[in-house]
Each structure stands twice: as structure tokens, then as C-alpha cells.
Design a protein around this motif. Structure first.
Motif, PDB file in Angstrom:
ATOM      1  N   ARG A  51       0.952  -1.113  -0.087  1.00 33.19           N
ATOM      2  CA  ARG A  51       0.013   0.121  -0.017  1.00 33.19           C
ATOM      3  C   ARG A  51       1.021   1.205  -0.072  1.00 33.19           C
ATOM      4  O   ARG A  51       0.532   2.216  -0.609  1.00 33.19           O
ATOM      5  CB  ARG A  51      -0.924   0.258   1.302  1.00 33.19           C
ATOM      6  CG  ARG A  51      -1.731   1.269   1.433  1.00 33.19           C
ATOM      7  CD  ARG A  51      -3.015   1.131   0.885  1.00 33.19           C
ATOM      8  NE  ARG A  51      -3.907   2.464   0.571  1.00 33.19           N
ATOM      9  CZ  ARG A  51      -4.612   2.781   1.854  1.00 33.19           C
ATOM     10  NH1 ARG A  51      -4.821   2.198   3.035  1.00 33.19           N
ATOM     11  NH2 ARG A  51      -5.296   4.195   1.663  1.00 33.19           N
ATOM     12  N   ILE A  52       1.835   1.219   0.678  1.00 33.92           N
ATOM     13  CA  ILE A  52       2.897   2.301   0.718  1.00 33.92           C
ATOM     14  C   ILE A  52       3.476   2.629  -0.595  1.00 33.92           C
ATOM     15  O   ILE A  52       3.565   3.650  -1.154  1.00 33.92           O
ATOM     16  CB  ILE A  52       3.821   2.127   1.946  1.00 33.92           C
ATOM     17  CG1 ILE A  52       3.259   2.336   3.171  1.00 33.92           C
ATOM     18  CG2 ILE A  52       5.051   3.419   1.638  1.00 33.92           C
ATOM     19  CD1 ILE A  52       4.043   1.860   4.381  1.00 33.92           C
ATOM     20  N   LEU A  53       3.790   1.546  -1.274  1.00 35.18           N
ATOM     21  CA  LEU A  53       4.547   1.779  -2.425  1.00 35.18           C
ATOM     22  C   LEU A  53       3.620   2.325  -3.522  1.00 35.18           C
ATOM     23  O   LEU A  53       3.657   2.921  -4.455  1.00 35.18           O
ATOM     24  CB  LEU A  53       5.060   0.435  -3.154  1.00 35.18           C
ATOM     25  CG  LEU A  53       6.187  -0.115  -2.245  1.00 35.18           C
ATOM     26  CD1 LEU A  53       6.676  -1.502  -2.620  1.00 35.18           C
ATOM     27  CD2 LEU A  53       7.483   0.918  -2.393  1.00 35.18           C
ATOM     28  N   VAL A  86      11.309   1.354   1.058  1.00 34.70           N
ATOM     29  CA  VAL A  86      10.710   1.791   2.097  1.00 34.70           C
ATOM     30  C   VAL A  86      11.381   1.950   3.356  1.00 34.70           C
ATOM     31  O   VAL A  86      11.694   0.931   4.005  1.00 34.70           O
ATOM     32  CB  VAL A  86       8.995   1.460   2.353  1.00 34.70           C
ATOM     33  CG1 VAL A  86       8.422   1.890   3.357  1.00 34.70           C
ATOM     34  CG2 VAL A  86       8.338   1.141   0.932  1.00 34.70           C
ATOM     35  N   GLN A  87      11.687   3.154   3.753  1.00 33.53           N
ATOM     36  CA  GLN A  87      12.053   3.213   5.084  1.00 33.53           C
ATOM     37  C   GLN A  87      11.198   3.965   5.947  1.00 33.53           C
ATOM     38  O   GLN A  87      10.680   4.886   5.598  1.00 33.53           O
ATOM     39  CB  GLN A  87      13.365   3.985   5.195  1.00 33.53           C
ATOM     40  CG  GLN A  87      14.568   3.224   4.105  1.00 33.53           C
ATOM     41  CD  GLN A  87      15.823   3.963   3.994  1.00 33.53           C
ATOM     42  OE1 GLN A  87      15.799   5.127   3.850  1.00 33.53           O
ATOM     43  NE2 GLN A  87      16.950   3.288   4.664  1.00 33.53           N
ATOM     44  N   ASN A 163       9.683   6.880   3.967  1.00 34.83           N
ATOM     45  CA  ASN A 163      10.471   7.302   2.830  1.00 34.83           C
ATOM     46  C   ASN A 163      10.722   6.445   1.703  1.00 34.83           C
ATOM     47  O   ASN A 163      11.179   5.373   2.241  1.00 34.83           O
ATOM     48  CB  ASN A 163      11.774   8.034   3.519  1.00 34.83           C
ATOM     49  CG  ASN A 163      11.368   9.165   4.225  1.00 34.83           C
ATOM     50  OD1 ASN A 163      10.989  10.245   3.837  1.00 34.83           O
ATOM     51  ND2 ASN A 163      12.225   9.363   5.485  1.00 34.83           N
ATOM     52  N   VAL A 164      10.371   6.599   0.594  1.00 35.22           N
ATOM     53  CA  VAL A 164      10.453   5.719  -0.476  1.00 35.22           C
ATOM     54  C   VAL A 164      11.297   6.144  -1.637  1.00 35.22           C
ATOM     55  O   VAL A 164      11.121   7.197  -2.101  1.00 35.22           O
ATOM     56  CB  VAL A 164       8.995   5.594  -1.104  1.00 35.22           C
ATOM     57  CG1 VAL A 164       8.941   4.473  -2.084  1.00 35.22           C
ATOM     58  CG2 VAL A 164       8.048   5.019  -0.027  1.00 35.22           C
ATOM     59  N   TYR A 171      14.732  11.021  -6.703  1.00 36.95           N
ATOM     60  CA  TYR A 171      13.574  11.362  -5.886  1.00 36.95           C
ATOM     61  C   TYR A 171      13.048  10.348  -4.983  1.00 36.95           C
ATOM     62  O   TYR A 171      13.057   9.309  -5.042  1.00 36.95           O
ATOM     63  CB  TYR A 171      12.398  11.222  -6.967  1.00 36.95           C
ATOM     64  CG  TYR A 171      12.553  12.102  -8.270  1.00 36.95           C
ATOM     65  CD1 TYR A 171      12.300  13.613  -8.268  1.00 36.95           C
ATOM     66  CD2 TYR A 171      13.312  11.782  -9.449  1.00 36.95           C
ATOM     67  CE1 TYR A 171      12.893  14.473  -9.047  1.00 36.95           C
ATOM     68  CE2 TYR A 171      13.436  12.379 -10.457  1.00 36.95           C
ATOM     69  CZ  TYR A 171      13.375  13.998 -10.350  1.00 36.95           C
ATOM     70  OH  TYR A 171      13.549  14.769 -11.429  1.00 36.95           O
ATOM     71  N   THR A 172      12.820  11.128  -3.700  1.00 34.34           N
ATOM     72  CA  THR A 172      12.063  10.416  -2.751  1.00 34.34           C
ATOM     73  C   THR A 172      10.846  10.850  -2.443  1.00 34.34           C
ATOM     74  O   THR A 172      10.404  11.961  -1.929  1.00 34.34           O
ATOM     75  CB  THR A 172      13.155  10.762  -1.234  1.00 34.34           C
ATOM     76  OG1 THR A 172      14.501  10.250  -1.572  1.00 34.34           O
ATOM     77  CG2 THR A 172      12.476   9.970   0.059  1.00 34.34           C
ATOM     78  N   GLY A 173       9.945   9.933  -2.167  1.00 35.21           N
ATOM     79  CA  GLY A 173       8.647  10.071  -1.793  1.00 35.21           C
ATOM     80  C   GLY A 173       8.419  10.092  -0.251  1.00 35.21           C
ATOM     81  O   GLY A 173       8.808   9.203   0.334  1.00 35.21           O
ATOM     82  N   THR A 174       7.916  11.089   0.487  1.00 35.25           N
ATOM     83  CA  THR A 174       7.614  10.934   1.623  1.00 35.25           C
ATOM     84  C   THR A 174       6.240  11.079   2.156  1.00 35.25           C
ATOM     85  O   THR A 174       5.524  11.804   1.723  1.00 35.25           O
ATOM     86  CB  THR A 174       8.353  12.080   2.517  1.00 35.25           C
ATOM     87  OG1 THR A 174       9.889  12.209   2.196  1.00 35.25           O
ATOM     88  CG2 THR A 174       8.291  12.415   4.075  1.00 35.25           C
ATOM     89  N   LEU A 175       5.664  10.134   2.952  1.00 35.29           N
ATOM     90  CA  LEU A 175       4.345   9.955   3.236  1.00 35.29           C
ATOM     91  C   LEU A 175       4.388  10.081   4.793  1.00 35.29           C
ATOM     92  O   LEU A 175       4.727   9.116   5.462  1.00 35.29           O
ATOM     93  CB  LEU A 175       3.718   8.615   2.790  1.00 35.29           C
ATOM     94  CG  LEU A 175       4.087   8.428   1.190  1.00 35.29           C
ATOM     95  CD1 LEU A 175       3.839   6.903   0.955  1.00 35.29           C
ATOM     96  CD2 LEU A 175       2.976   9.100   0.562  1.00 35.29           C
ATOM     97  N   ILE A 176       3.616  10.896   5.313  1.00 32.11           N
ATOM     98  CA  ILE A 176       3.130  10.898   6.667  1.00 32.11           C
ATOM     99  C   ILE A 176       1.799  10.590   6.837  1.00 32.11           C
ATOM    100  O   ILE A 176       0.811  11.006   6.200  1.00 32.11           O
ATOM    101  CB  ILE A 176       3.113  12.358   7.250  1.00 32.11           C
ATOM    102  CG1 ILE A 176       4.471  13.125   6.914  1.00 32.11           C
ATOM    103  CG2 ILE A 176       2.902  12.511   8.713  1.00 32.11           C
ATOM    104  CD1 ILE A 176       4.734  14.601   7.253  1.00 32.11           C
ATOM    105  N   ILE A 177       1.723   9.254   7.582  1.00 34.55           N
ATOM    106  CA  ILE A 177       0.492   8.602   7.570  1.00 34.55           C
ATOM    107  C   ILE A 177       0.114   8.499   9.055  1.00 34.55           C
ATOM    108  O   ILE A 177       0.870   7.957  10.039  1.00 34.55           O
ATOM    109  CB  ILE A 177       0.607   7.240   6.852  1.00 34.55           C
ATOM    110  CG1 ILE A 177       0.857   7.430   5.477  1.00 34.55           C
ATOM    111  CG2 ILE A 177      -0.952   6.509   6.746  1.00 34.55           C
ATOM    112  CD1 ILE A 177       1.051   6.253   4.677  1.00 34.55           C
ATOM    113  N   ALA A 178      -1.336   8.733   9.432  1.00 39.24           N
ATOM    114  CA  ALA A 178      -1.653   8.786  10.848  1.00 39.24           C
ATOM    115  C   ALA A 178      -3.154   7.963  10.855  1.00 39.24           C
ATOM    116  O   ALA A 178      -3.816   8.249   9.839  1.00 39.24           O
ATOM    117  CB  ALA A 178      -1.713  10.010  11.531  1.00 39.24           C
ATOM    118  N   LYS A 179      -3.452   7.355  11.612  1.00 39.91           N
ATOM    119  CA  LYS A 179      -4.999   7.014  11.829  1.00 39.91           C
ATOM    120  C   LYS A 179      -5.804   8.089  12.471  1.00 39.91           C
ATOM    121  O   LYS A 179      -5.546   8.392  13.898  1.00 39.91           O
ATOM    122  CB  LYS A 179      -4.979   5.754  12.530  1.00 39.91           C
ATOM    123  CG  LYS A 179      -4.670   4.362  11.893  1.00 39.91           C
ATOM    124  CD  LYS A 179      -4.694   3.224  12.307  1.00 39.91           C
ATOM    125  CE  LYS A 179      -4.087   2.175  11.756  1.00 39.91           C
ATOM    126  NZ  LYS A 179      -4.254   0.508  12.149  1.00 39.91           N
TER     127      LYS A 179
END
Length: 194
Positions: A51-53, A86-87, A163-164, A171-179
Motif C-alpha cells: 500500500r505504501i508503494l 521503504v524506510q 520515505n520511499v 527522487y524520494t517520496g515522503t508519506l506521513i500517515i496517521a490513523k
């Protein structure tokens, strides 16, 4: 205690802060430039590497230039790497470098405006302000953006930053994910290493 903040309420808070903030520079650090941080939500709470990818691929696709005057970050011929990694980081780790740079910028500006506050010019030199308090506006706005984003995300549960990246891809994709109480809130940006 689990959050009672809904996706809609969290997005409204984030968008209200971003709409009034012209210094949305999460991606900008000493070694990278970035696209503005944008926000979305999802009712699906599944969060695995696949899902992150997928979220990262969508982010990258949205940044590919489709026309010459399109302001996407990625060239029109950009191909999303298949071997992305993914890190994971905490929110504090993700903001640490940028926050330090913002604090340093404030201190440097203060040195030029109010040298006596920082113990400078203590040997009988002029200690009168050399600028106006409003000269701090840009530095304070940048810090305010960071504070606002972190404050809102910490109201949510299970905040993680992903961080992907891929070898030989700047290029690095950064996703901040919270519930939230009813799904996920996602902050996302694409950074390019300079």
C-alpha cells in the motif's frame, strides 16, 4: 486513549494551516528540495508495504509533467522505479533536520536585528536593533508551518513517516500517515536530492 479526530476534521485543520501558509517547505533541507506537502485521506486502514508503494507511485505520477508549462517536479519521460525501498521514521525524526534549519535561520536573523539579546556586541558596541521585528516574518512562518503540521498529526494515532526511494533515482517520496477515528490521514511530498 484513541483519537476522536475524524479524517475530515484533521484534513480541515491541515488545509486551513496550509492555505494560509506560503512557506510550505517540508521537503526543503540542506541536501534536498521538495514539492509542497499535500494532504488526503483514506477510509481504508490497511497499511502494508504494498500500500505504501502504491501511495508513492500515485504521488510520483501526479508530479510527472504532462505539458511544458505544467509545474510537476518530474520530467515527462520519468519512469517510476520498480525497486523502490521503504524506510520508516517517527514524526520527530522526519522533521528534525528541517526544524533545526528553521531554528538556525531564526537565530541568524535575530543576530542581525537584536544582537544584544544573544549576548553579542557586549563590549560597548551599538546594541540598538539593526532591523525591524517584522524582518523575522519568513523565518517564523517556516517554523510555524512545521509546528502546525506536527501538532495536528500528533492529535492522531499511530503516526509514521515513510520515505520511499530507489537506487540511482534522485527522487524520494515522503508519506506521513496517521490513523483518524474513521480512516487514514496522509501528508505527502516528493523530494529531490540536490
Amino acid at each position: 486513549m484513541p483519537t476522536t479526530l475524524t479524517r475530515k476534521d484533521a484534513l480541515n485543520e491541515l488545509k486551513a494551516k496550509i492555505l494560509r501558509d506560503d512557506l510550505n517547505d517540508f521537503g526543503g533541507t540542506e541536501s534536498s528540495d521538495g514539492a509542497p506537502l499535500t494532504f488526503k485521506s483514506s477510509s481504508t486502514t490497511t497499511l502494508d508495504e504494498k500500500r505504501i508503494l502504491s501511495l508513492d507511485a500515485s504521488l510520483r505520477k501526479s508530479e510527472i509533467k504532462s505539458t511544458p508549462d505544467d509545474d510537476g517536479m518530474l520530467p515527462a519521460n520519468y519512469q517510476i522505479p520498480e525497486n523502490r525501498i521503504v524506510q520508516q521514521q517517527t514524526l520527530a525524526e522526519a522533521f528534525n533536520t528541517g526544524d533545526r534549519l528553521k531554528a538556525e535561520a531564526i537565530v541568524e536573523k535575530l543576530k542581525t536585528i537584536y544582537p544584544s539579546i544573544l549576548g553579542l556586541n557586549t563590549f560597548g558596541l551599538n546594541t540598538q536593533p539593526t532591523g525591524k521585528f517584522t524582518d523575522l516574518a519568513n523565518e517564523v512562518k517556516a517554523a510555524d508551518f512545521s509546528i502546525d503540521v506536527q501538532a495536528i498529526f500528533t492529535k492522531l494515532d499511530e503516526v509514521k513517516v515513510y520515505n520511499v526511494s530507489a537506487p540511482n533515482d534522485p527522487y524520494t517520496g515522503t508519506l506521513i500517515i496517521a490513523k483518524a477515528s474513521d480512516g487514514l490521514v496522509i501528508g505527502q511530498t516528493l523530494r529531490v536530492t540536490t
